[in-house]
Design a protein around this motif. Structure first.
Motif, PDB file in Angstrom:
ATOM      1  N   ASN A  98       0.841  -1.197   0.000  1.00  0.00           N
ATOM      2  CA  ASN A  98       0.000   0.000   0.000  1.00  0.00           C
ATOM      3  C   ASN A  98       0.875   1.246   0.000  1.00  0.00           C
ATOM      4  O   ASN A  98       1.709   1.424   0.889  1.00  0.00           O
ATOM      5  CB  ASN A  98      -0.912  -0.012   1.238  1.00  0.00           C
ATOM      6  CG  ASN A  98      -2.100   0.909   1.068  1.00  0.00           C
ATOM      7  OD1 ASN A  98      -1.953   2.061   0.711  1.00  0.00           O
ATOM      8  ND2 ASN A  98      -3.289   0.393   1.336  1.00  0.00           N
ATOM      9  N   PHE A  99       0.657   2.077  -0.991  1.00  0.00           N
ATOM     10  CA  PHE A  99       1.454   3.291  -1.171  1.00  0.00           C
ATOM     11  C   PHE A  99       0.632   4.561  -0.956  1.00  0.00           C
ATOM     12  O   PHE A  99       1.078   5.647  -1.314  1.00  0.00           O
ATOM     13  CB  PHE A  99       2.062   3.317  -2.572  1.00  0.00           C
ATOM     14  CG  PHE A  99       3.051   2.216  -2.847  1.00  0.00           C
ATOM     15  CD1 PHE A  99       4.406   2.388  -2.621  1.00  0.00           C
ATOM     16  CD2 PHE A  99       2.628   0.979  -3.327  1.00  0.00           C
ATOM     17  CE1 PHE A  99       5.329   1.387  -2.872  1.00  0.00           C
ATOM     18  CE2 PHE A  99       3.530  -0.045  -3.580  1.00  0.00           C
ATOM     19  CZ  PHE A  99       4.883   0.161  -3.353  1.00  0.00           C
ATOM     20  N   ASP A 100      -0.540   4.435  -0.384  1.00  0.00           N
ATOM     21  CA  ASP A 100      -1.472   5.560  -0.269  1.00  0.00           C
ATOM     22  C   ASP A 100      -1.394   6.174   1.121  1.00  0.00           C
ATOM     23  O   ASP A 100      -1.891   5.606   2.104  1.00  0.00           O
ATOM     24  CB  ASP A 100      -2.891   5.077  -0.560  1.00  0.00           C
ATOM     25  CG  ASP A 100      -3.869   6.223  -0.772  1.00  0.00           C
ATOM     26  OD1 ASP A 100      -3.573   7.349  -0.330  1.00  0.00           O
ATOM     27  OD2 ASP A 100      -4.934   5.987  -1.376  1.00  0.00           O
ATOM     28  N   ALA A 101      -0.776   7.355   1.237  1.00  0.00           N
ATOM     29  CA  ALA A 101      -0.595   8.005   2.534  1.00  0.00           C
ATOM     30  C   ALA A 101      -1.932   8.284   3.216  1.00  0.00           C
ATOM     31  O   ALA A 101      -2.056   8.146   4.442  1.00  0.00           O
ATOM     32  CB  ALA A 101       0.190   9.307   2.354  1.00  0.00           C
ATOM     33  N   ALA A 102      -2.932   8.666   2.443  1.00  0.00           N
ATOM     34  CA  ALA A 102      -4.246   8.985   3.020  1.00  0.00           C
ATOM     35  C   ALA A 102      -4.844   7.773   3.726  1.00  0.00           C
ATOM     36  O   ALA A 102      -5.510   7.898   4.759  1.00  0.00           O
ATOM     37  CB  ALA A 102      -5.190   9.488   1.942  1.00  0.00           C
ATOM     38  N   VAL A 103      -4.601   6.591   3.180  1.00  0.00           N
ATOM     39  CA  VAL A 103      -5.109   5.358   3.791  1.00  0.00           C
ATOM     40  C   VAL A 103      -4.492   5.159   5.165  1.00  0.00           C
ATOM     41  O   VAL A 103      -5.175   4.788   6.131  1.00  0.00           O
ATOM     42  CB  VAL A 103      -4.821   4.143   2.889  1.00  0.00           C
ATOM     43  CG1 VAL A 103      -5.031   2.834   3.645  1.00  0.00           C
ATOM     44  CG2 VAL A 103      -5.704   4.181   1.658  1.00  0.00           C
ATOM     45  N   PHE A 104      -3.194   5.438   5.273  1.00  0.00           N
ATOM     46  CA  PHE A 104      -2.525   5.217   6.556  1.00  0.00           C
ATOM     47  C   PHE A 104      -2.948   6.243   7.602  1.00  0.00           C
ATOM     48  O   PHE A 104      -3.059   5.915   8.785  1.00  0.00           O
ATOM     49  CB  PHE A 104      -1.011   5.180   6.365  1.00  0.00           C
ATOM     50  CG  PHE A 104      -0.559   3.929   5.687  1.00  0.00           C
ATOM     51  CD1 PHE A 104      -0.571   2.715   6.370  1.00  0.00           C
ATOM     52  CD2 PHE A 104      -0.186   3.927   4.352  1.00  0.00           C
ATOM     53  CE1 PHE A 104      -0.200   1.535   5.746  1.00  0.00           C
ATOM     54  CE2 PHE A 104       0.182   2.761   3.715  1.00  0.00           C
ATOM     55  CZ  PHE A 104       0.170   1.558   4.412  1.00  0.00           C
ATOM     56  N   THR A 105      -3.212   7.450   7.189  1.00  0.00           N
ATOM     57  CA  THR A 105      -3.752   8.431   8.133  1.00  0.00           C
ATOM     58  C   THR A 105      -5.083   7.937   8.697  1.00  0.00           C
ATOM     59  O   THR A 105      -5.323   7.987   9.914  1.00  0.00           O
ATOM     60  CB  THR A 105      -3.939   9.796   7.440  1.00  0.00           C
ATOM     61  OG1 THR A 105      -2.655  10.323   7.081  1.00  0.00           O
ATOM     62  CG2 THR A 105      -4.626  10.787   8.367  1.00  0.00           C
ATOM     63  N   LYS A 106      -5.940   7.433   7.820  1.00  0.00           N
ATOM     64  CA  LYS A 106      -7.239   6.921   8.264  1.00  0.00           C
ATOM     65  C   LYS A 106      -7.064   5.703   9.161  1.00  0.00           C
ATOM     66  O   LYS A 106      -7.779   5.551  10.169  1.00  0.00           O
ATOM     67  CB  LYS A 106      -8.102   6.556   7.050  1.00  0.00           C
ATOM     68  CG  LYS A 106      -8.565   7.752   6.234  1.00  0.00           C
ATOM     69  CD  LYS A 106      -9.331   7.309   4.994  1.00  0.00           C
ATOM     70  CE  LYS A 106      -9.725   8.507   4.139  1.00  0.00           C
ATOM     71  NZ  LYS A 106     -10.385   8.071   2.871  1.00  0.00           N
ATOM     72  N   ARG A 107      -6.122   4.833   8.819  1.00  0.00           N
ATOM     73  CA  ARG A 107      -5.897   3.639   9.631  1.00  0.00           C
ATOM     74  C   ARG A 107      -5.411   4.021  11.039  1.00  0.00           C
ATOM     75  O   ARG A 107      -5.814   3.404  12.032  1.00  0.00           O
ATOM     76  CB  ARG A 107      -4.881   2.719   8.955  1.00  0.00           C
ATOM     77  CG  ARG A 107      -5.445   1.924   7.786  1.00  0.00           C
ATOM     78  CD  ARG A 107      -4.421   0.908   7.293  1.00  0.00           C
ATOM     79  NE  ARG A 107      -4.902   0.160   6.139  1.00  0.00           N
ATOM     80  CZ  ARG A 107      -5.618  -0.960   6.200  1.00  0.00           C
ATOM     81  NH1 ARG A 107      -5.940  -1.449   7.386  1.00  0.00           N
ATOM     82  NH2 ARG A 107      -5.999  -1.578   5.101  1.00  0.00           N
TER      83      ARG A 107
END
Length: 551
Positions: A76-85
């Motif tokens: 996973n290369f999506d920074a927005a996803v990690f903020t949400k996680r």
């Protein structure tokens, strides 16, 4: 340093990526992943205490293994996803704090930082990584062992998620994953960490056995199968990654639509399962290992579905960027993400199917067939023939060449090694490492293929089962007395758990390449060498001579 990561074989300069990941991971993503891991450790700290009083919520298990899986290399290369996680993980951790009090858990007066730290913005999450990332452990050997355990647990999480998607789970595996994560924050000695490392390998065997049973229980035992590598003149979807549940649901939803389905890289073994053979629109396998996707996806023409890791971020000049879809733990900024299943229903693949209908058919890049499907049940069906071939000397030695492929030029070693093997030897393989030699004209020995492909990286379990069966058949006391040599390629964390599983089973003298892991300190390497005979690789011809001369 704007980041630090050395969890995969491509670690820059053989030490670690400090500006951006060689894999394509940006520094913000790397730092957010470090912070997510830190928060997950806090969740596990609470959940262990809740488990002791029988009050641990089941939703914790999925959030933990899914979060870990998302941090695996190329997932996973999506920074927005990690903020949400991270935000979701902090909310759950706070819920567990309240639940602990309600359940009468005796919490210490001073809670550890993993149980209390909080933040609310991406900037705060990124900044936290500098304090809690890999290099926050000062002692090199302790850091090495902690990371070895964490990477093994990440591999555990990947396989546990695949099994979970098929309805199979074991609480003991979830419990160990969470206990091990917490242990990496504690003041354990080197000996204690070494013991925990081997225990990680034990659960590696367990989780691969669980997934094997889930796959075969759902789709039947893999069968020896010839897989087409050419194309048809229909629009198509290319499915990559590892998740067989996604494969099943995509095939069901594309049936009768006029859209073909092709497998890519580690999805090739889907063709070996009897349940998938009824789908006439499952045409074949397109391309090679994951690292060639930048060129092969251009010529495929249709949309690509990533079910798990093995994504290579497209170049700016790529024309297929708008054809990428992700699902599960995988992610890429700008790609369309297909949400998880809800209320027992299938994932909705209608968007990618409609997209495919508007695309041209794949461009043919090769023709012919490749053979696989030799998991343990299929090999056992050939057991008498194999045993006779060994007893008569027709087969002198087996070479386990499982693991990962990668883009480094040095991996040509594995093609050369396979090509130079004597005609009385057989390769046992699993994982995408096979793409280095599965299209070579290596032939067979009395009808036994000289490349016995068990399937995906997790199907390395089959290779272990086969070895244990041969040990029994030949009435040997030690698995290392078999005429089997191990020359394994690695790339990421699923290969780490496979390695630890083999060590736990007692396998010794494994050669690992193309380089030894950067996260192993010299002292930890010495422990592995002294106790298990771990070694690197040199030159194909030189190594082959050493293997063939070994008793």
């Amino acid at each position: 340093m704007s980041m630090f990561c050395f969890q995969c074989q491509e670690a820059a300069k053989g030490t670690g990526c400090t500006i951006a990941g060689v894999c394509g991971k940006t520094s913000d993503v790397a730092n957010l992943q470090d912070t997510l891991l830190y928060v997950l450790k806090g969740i596990c700290w609470y959940n262990e205490k809740l488990r002791n009083v029988g009050a641990n919520p089941k939703k914790v298990d999925k959030l933990v293994f899914d979060g870990l899986f998302s941090t695996i290399t190329n997932a996973n290369f999506d920074a927005a996803v990690f903020t949400k996680r991270i935000i979701k993980a902090l909310q759950l951790r706070n819920e567990l704090h309240v639940l602990s009090k309600e359940a009468g858990v005796a919490l210490p007066e001073e809670l550890p930082a993993i149980a209390t730290w909080t933040g609310s913005t991406t900037e705060e999450f990124e900044a936290k990584a500098e304090e809690v990332g890999v290099m926050s452990t000062e002692n090199e050997d302790i850091r090495s062992l902690r990371e070895l355990i964490i990477y093994g647990v990440k591999g555990l999480a990947a396989y546990a998620e695949h099994a979970y998607n098929l309805g199979s789970q074991k609480d003991e595996i979830f419990q160990f994953m969470q206990r091990a994560l917490v242990a990496t924050t504690e003041d354990l000695s080197v000996d204690e960490l070494v013991a925990l490392t081997l225990e990680t390998g034990k659960f590696g065997v367990d989780v691969m056995a669980l997934l094997d049973a889930a796959n075969t229980g759902s789709y039947g035992n893999p069968e020896a199968t010839k897989v087409n590598i050419g194309v048809r003149n229909n629009p198509a979807i290319l499915i990559s990654g590892h998740d067989m549940k996604d494969m099943e649901e995509l095939l069901k939803q594309t049936e009768g639509t006029g859209v073909d389905v092709y497998t890519h890289s580690e999805m090739l073994p889907a063709h070996y399962y009897p349940a998938f053979k009824k789908y006439e629109h499952l045409v074949g396998n397109y391309g090679n290992a994951w690292w060639k996707q930048n060129t092969e996806f251009e010529s495929f023409n249709g949309p690509i579905l990533f079910t798990t890791n093995c994504i290579v971020p497209p170049k700016d000049s790529a024309t297929y960027t708008n054809r990428i879809y992700t699902t599960g733990a995988s992610g890429l900024a700008g790609a369309i993400h297909i949400p998880d299943r809800k209320d027992g229903k299938m994932k909705d693949f209608s968007a990618i199917i409609e997209h495919a209908k508007k695309c041209a058919a794949p461009q043919e890049i090769e023709t012919g067939e490749i053979t696989g499907g030799f998991a343990h049940a299929q090999v056992f069906a050939l057991a008498d023939k194999i045993v006779d071939a060994v007893k008569t000397g027709a087969i002198k030695k087996f070479f386990v060449m499982a693991g990962c492929d990668g883009r480094m030029k040095s991996r040509d070693y594995y093609t050369e090694f396979a090509d130079k093997l004597p005609q009385d030897t057989v390769i046992l393989t699993a994982g995408c490492a096979k793409y280095r030699y599965n299209k070579l004209p290596l032939g067979d020995i009395g009808g036994i293929p000289r490349v016995i492909d068990a399937g995906q990286c997790n199907d390395s379990y089959s290779l272990a089962v086969i070895a244990l069966k041969l040990k029994e058949v030949f009435e040997l006391n030690d698995i290392n007395e078999l005429p089997i040599a191990y020359n394994i390629a690695w790339y990421e964390q699923k290969a780490v758990i496979v390695l630890l599983a083999l060590l736990q089973l007692g396998v010794k003298n494994i050669h690992l390449g193309p380089t030894l892991p950067a996260f192993l300190s010299p002292n930890v390497v010495n422990v592995l060498v002294e106790n298990f005979g771990i070694a690197g690789i040199t030159e194909a011809e030189k190594d082959l001579e050493q293997f063939m001369s070994a008793e």
